[in-house]
Design an enzyme around this catalytic site. Sequence first.
Site, PDB file in Angstrom:
ATOM      1  N   GLU A 140     -32.101 -28.879 -31.425  1.00  0.00           N
ATOM      2  CA  GLU A 140     -31.779 -28.438 -30.064  1.00  0.00           C
ATOM      3  C   GLU A 140     -32.904 -28.820 -29.103  1.00  0.00           C
ATOM      4  OE1 GLU A 140     -31.970 -24.212 -29.074  1.00  0.00           O
ATOM      5  OE2 GLU A 140     -30.023 -24.398 -28.113  1.00  0.00           O
ATOM      6  N   LYS A 162     -35.417  -5.927 -22.927  1.00  0.00           N
ATOM      7  CA  LYS A 162     -36.671  -6.686 -22.750  1.00  0.00           C
ATOM      8  C   LYS A 162     -36.261  -8.099 -22.350  1.00  0.00           C
ATOM      9  CE  LYS A 162     -39.595  -9.221 -24.138  1.00  0.00           C
ATOM     10  NZ  LYS A 162     -39.900 -10.452 -23.355  1.00  0.00           N
ATOM     11  N   CYS A 190     -27.244 -22.710 -24.335  1.00  0.00           N
ATOM     12  CA  CYS A 190     -27.073 -22.663 -25.786  1.00  0.00           C
ATOM     13  C   CYS A 190     -25.855 -23.497 -26.186  1.00  0.00           C
ATOM     14  CB  CYS A 190     -26.905 -21.227 -26.234  1.00  0.00           C
ATOM     15  SG  CYS A 190     -25.618 -20.351 -25.350  1.00  0.00           S
ATOM     16  N   ASN A 246     -32.359 -18.110 -19.558  1.00  0.00           N
ATOM     17  CA  ASN A 246     -31.423 -18.961 -18.814  1.00  0.00           C
ATOM     18  C   ASN A 246     -30.318 -18.205 -18.080  1.00  0.00           C
ATOM     19  OD1 ASN A 246     -30.491 -18.499 -21.398  1.00  0.00           O
ATOM     20  ND2 ASN A 246     -29.375 -20.409 -21.540  1.00  0.00           N
ATOM     21  N   GLU A 265     -27.609 -14.072 -31.035  1.00  0.00           N
ATOM     22  CA  GLU A 265     -26.972 -15.199 -30.337  1.00  0.00           C
ATOM     23  C   GLU A 265     -28.036 -16.274 -30.210  1.00  0.00           C
ATOM     24  OE1 GLU A 265     -23.889 -15.595 -29.278  1.00  0.00           O
ATOM     25  OE2 GLU A 265     -23.225 -13.623 -29.925  1.00  0.00           O
ATOM     26  N   LEU A 266     -27.917 -17.325 -31.001  1.00  0.00           N
ATOM     27  CA  LEU A 266     -29.027 -18.274 -31.097  1.00  0.00           C
ATOM     28  C   LEU A 266     -28.643 -19.642 -30.534  1.00  0.00           C
ATOM     29  CD1 LEU A 266     -30.135 -17.083 -34.636  1.00  0.00           C
ATOM     30  CD2 LEU A 266     -30.827 -16.200 -32.408  1.00  0.00           C
TER      31      LEU A 266
HETATM   32  P1  NAD Z   1     -36.985 -17.177 -27.244  1.00  0.00           P
HETATM   33  O1  NAD Z   1     -36.530 -17.042 -28.632  1.00  0.00           O
HETATM   34  O2  NAD Z   1     -38.302 -17.797 -26.981  1.00  0.00           O
HETATM   35  O3  NAD Z   1     -37.035 -15.732 -26.528  1.00  0.00           O
HETATM   36  C1  NAD Z   1     -35.927 -14.851 -26.458  1.00  0.00           C
HETATM   37  C2  NAD Z   1     -36.418 -13.430 -26.219  1.00  0.00           C
HETATM   38  O4  NAD Z   1     -37.142 -12.970 -27.355  1.00  0.00           O
HETATM   39  C3  NAD Z   1     -37.379 -13.289 -25.036  1.00  0.00           C
HETATM   40  O5  NAD Z   1     -37.132 -12.064 -24.378  1.00  0.00           O
HETATM   41  C4  NAD Z   1     -38.737 -13.263 -25.710  1.00  0.00           C
HETATM   42  O6  NAD Z   1     -39.719 -12.590 -24.949  1.00  0.00           O
HETATM   43  C5  NAD Z   1     -38.429 -12.499 -26.972  1.00  0.00           C
HETATM   44  N1  NAD Z   1     -39.357 -12.757 -28.089  1.00  0.00           N
HETATM   45  C6  NAD Z   1     -40.144 -13.831 -28.314  1.00  0.00           C
HETATM   46  N2  NAD Z   1     -40.857 -13.665 -29.467  1.00  0.00           N
HETATM   47  C7  NAD Z   1     -40.501 -12.460 -29.962  1.00  0.00           C
HETATM   48  C8  NAD Z   1     -40.880 -11.717 -31.125  1.00  0.00           C
HETATM   49  N3  NAD Z   1     -41.781 -12.189 -32.009  1.00  0.00           N
HETATM   50  N4  NAD Z   1     -40.300 -10.521 -31.336  1.00  0.00           N
HETATM   51  C9  NAD Z   1     -39.376 -10.040 -30.469  1.00  0.00           C
HETATM   52  N5  NAD Z   1     -38.997 -10.687 -29.356  1.00  0.00           N
HETATM   53  C10 NAD Z   1     -39.559 -11.884 -29.104  1.00  0.00           C
HETATM   54  O7  NAD Z   1     -35.817 -17.960 -26.461  1.00  0.00           O
HETATM   55  P2  NAD Z   1     -35.829 -18.540 -24.980  1.00  0.00           P
HETATM   56  O8  NAD Z   1     -36.759 -19.702 -24.921  1.00  0.00           O
HETATM   57  O9  NAD Z   1     -36.028 -17.431 -24.009  1.00  0.00           O
HETATM   58  O10 NAD Z   1     -34.323 -19.047 -24.826  1.00  0.00           O
HETATM   59  C11 NAD Z   1     -33.893 -20.290 -25.244  1.00  0.00           C
HETATM   60  C12 NAD Z   1     -33.138 -20.194 -26.548  1.00  0.00           C
HETATM   61  O11 NAD Z   1     -32.105 -19.233 -26.426  1.00  0.00           O
HETATM   62  C13 NAD Z   1     -32.447 -21.473 -26.946  1.00  0.00           C
HETATM   63  O12 NAD Z   1     -32.624 -21.726 -28.317  1.00  0.00           O
HETATM   64  C14 NAD Z   1     -30.984 -21.200 -26.668  1.00  0.00           C
HETATM   65  O13 NAD Z   1     -30.087 -21.949 -27.435  1.00  0.00           O
HETATM   66  C15 NAD Z   1     -30.894 -19.746 -26.945  1.00  0.00           C
HETATM   67  N6  NAD Z   1     -29.748 -19.170 -26.230  1.00  0.00           N
HETATM   68  C16 NAD Z   1     -28.670 -18.721 -26.951  1.00  0.00           C
HETATM   69  C17 NAD Z   1     -27.552 -18.217 -26.307  1.00  0.00           C
HETATM   70  C18 NAD Z   1     -26.344 -17.724 -27.057  1.00  0.00           C
HETATM   71  O14 NAD Z   1     -25.574 -16.953 -26.496  1.00  0.00           O
HETATM   72  N7  NAD Z   1     -26.101 -18.138 -28.286  1.00  0.00           N
HETATM   73  C19 NAD Z   1     -27.536 -18.170 -24.924  1.00  0.00           C
HETATM   74  C20 NAD Z   1     -28.646 -18.634 -24.220  1.00  0.00           C
HETATM   75  C21 NAD Z   1     -29.755 -19.111 -24.900  1.00  0.00           C
END
Ligand code: NAD
Length: 480
Positions: free
Chosen positions: A372, A162, A271, A139, A237-238
């Site tokens: 969420e 990555k 998020c 995002n 950061e989740l």
């Molecule tokens: P995601 O968890 O699917 O992916 C995040 C990253 O992790 C990507 O680069 C992905 O390729 C990588 N990834 C996926 N599986 C992995 C694994 N097994 N091992 C290592 N890396 C892996 O998240 P998303 O769909 O890209 O983003 C949406 C989520 O992110 C939402 O839950 C949102 O709340 C959260 N988010 C949090 C913040 C914050 O600052 N707290 C900000 C933005 C988004």
Amino acid sequence: MKRYQMFVAGDFVDPVDGDAQIPRAKPHDVDLAVRSAHHAMTTGPWSKFTATQRGKFLNAIADLVEKNRDHLAEIETRDNGKLLRETRGQLGAIAECWRYYGGLADKIEGHSIPIEKADALAFTTREPVGVVAALTAWNSPLWFAAIKCAPAMAAGCAVVVKPSEFASASTLEFAALVKEAGLPPGVFNVVTGLGQEAGSALVEHPDVAKITFTGSDVTGAKVYETAARAMKRVSLELGGKSPNIVFADANLELAAAGAVSGIFGASGQMCTAGSRLLVQRSILDDFTDRLLKLARNIRLGDPMDPETDVGPIATPPQFQKVMDYLAVARADGARCVLGGKPALGPGLTGGQFVEPTVFADVTNQMRIAQEEVFGPILSIIVFDTEQEAIQIANEIDYGLVAGVWTTNMGRAIRMSKALDVGTVWVNTYRAYSYMVPFGGMKRSGLGRESGIEAVNEYLETKSVIISVAEEAPDNPFIMR
Ligand code: NAD
């Protein structure tokens, strides 16, 4: 369409095998990137630079981001569908963020300690933690890259980024600026590809010392488990399910605007989305009317168009998830008072648009109030007292942010203390700053990004005790 390459050891390269528009890195490619980062940090020129020299490179990156702001904004908007207006604004802050940590690089200091031993001097030094793996969500890829890599590099670390497989192009375009800034090879690397493949290879790599991750709590937990086995440092950061709490004594016009931007901005794909709107009972009807009036006027459309308020949902799986939650909310007994379906019409067909949606009669136990969605769905929950608002707000696994709307100063302070979240916004929402620590409590994550504090995530403290005694101790078997 442009064909991209990864950025490893100071050069743009293809992966060892495969030929795609965005390279699909395999473990071998990840290994090359991590090795190059490790080399840069241990024996390469980066390890020999003074902190001031490191800071100058970060400032050079800031200048180039500023100069290429429009280009980077366009690439990112094309990738994730966020409004061009918003990505342009964000890129201004991203340049400043690089500059901020450029200035911080030579202000990272240890302490001298007035130790209780008369013949010794004790002090601490701050050392870079090692190679940093930065995994980012789709995002806001360049914002995440900046708030992770700038403090890491200020601390003296080398990084491998990555980005999400859904939005990798802007991070690769940014890598070209890092090259132009003349950073030594290996200090900053980008590998692209799938999370379960390139992402997990990066997290597992033995030469990665620290993982900084932004993404979902489910993936975050997997990353945390893998890191624990090798005792790697992590910051996470989740997600969130944030309460936006409106008291009867609030300026309702401001609060309604804040509630709308808190959930419909970026189509709710934040998020920090204020997806639980807690409204005090005495103003429920009045406030709901104001909110719906604003929400009805939202212009959905092309994110490149300056007239657009809200763009599409970024990816087909995310669109499906939003659709599924519309059904979940109805099945649980929530009452849809606005939207509730895909948005069609001129310029929208086939574009994964969702009508801004508001559910009333939501209880905090419903799935729509606890899980969420990452989409433009708002749930209205009613409360009577301040105590009840706190209870509802905190009865959730997440703890990222909260909004509080009140003109009562004492209440604002009491609420800020009582809410189990990393950030409280009072009479505002979505107020981010690279100078203010940001991060979650509970299932929303670990550690803090932004601000001076963030640099600690990339440092280890080393303690040194030096004896100035000239004579051997009377009894060498007694601890000094
Ligand atoms: P995601 O968890 O699917 O992916 C995040 C990253 O992790 C990507 O680069 C992905 O390729 C990588 N990834 C996926 N599986 C992995 C694994 N097994 N091992 C290592 N890396 C892996 O998240 P998303 O769909 O890209 O983003 C949406 C989520 O992110 C939402 O839950 C949102 O709340 C959260 N988010 C949090 C913040 C914050 O600052 N707290 C900000 C933005 C988004």
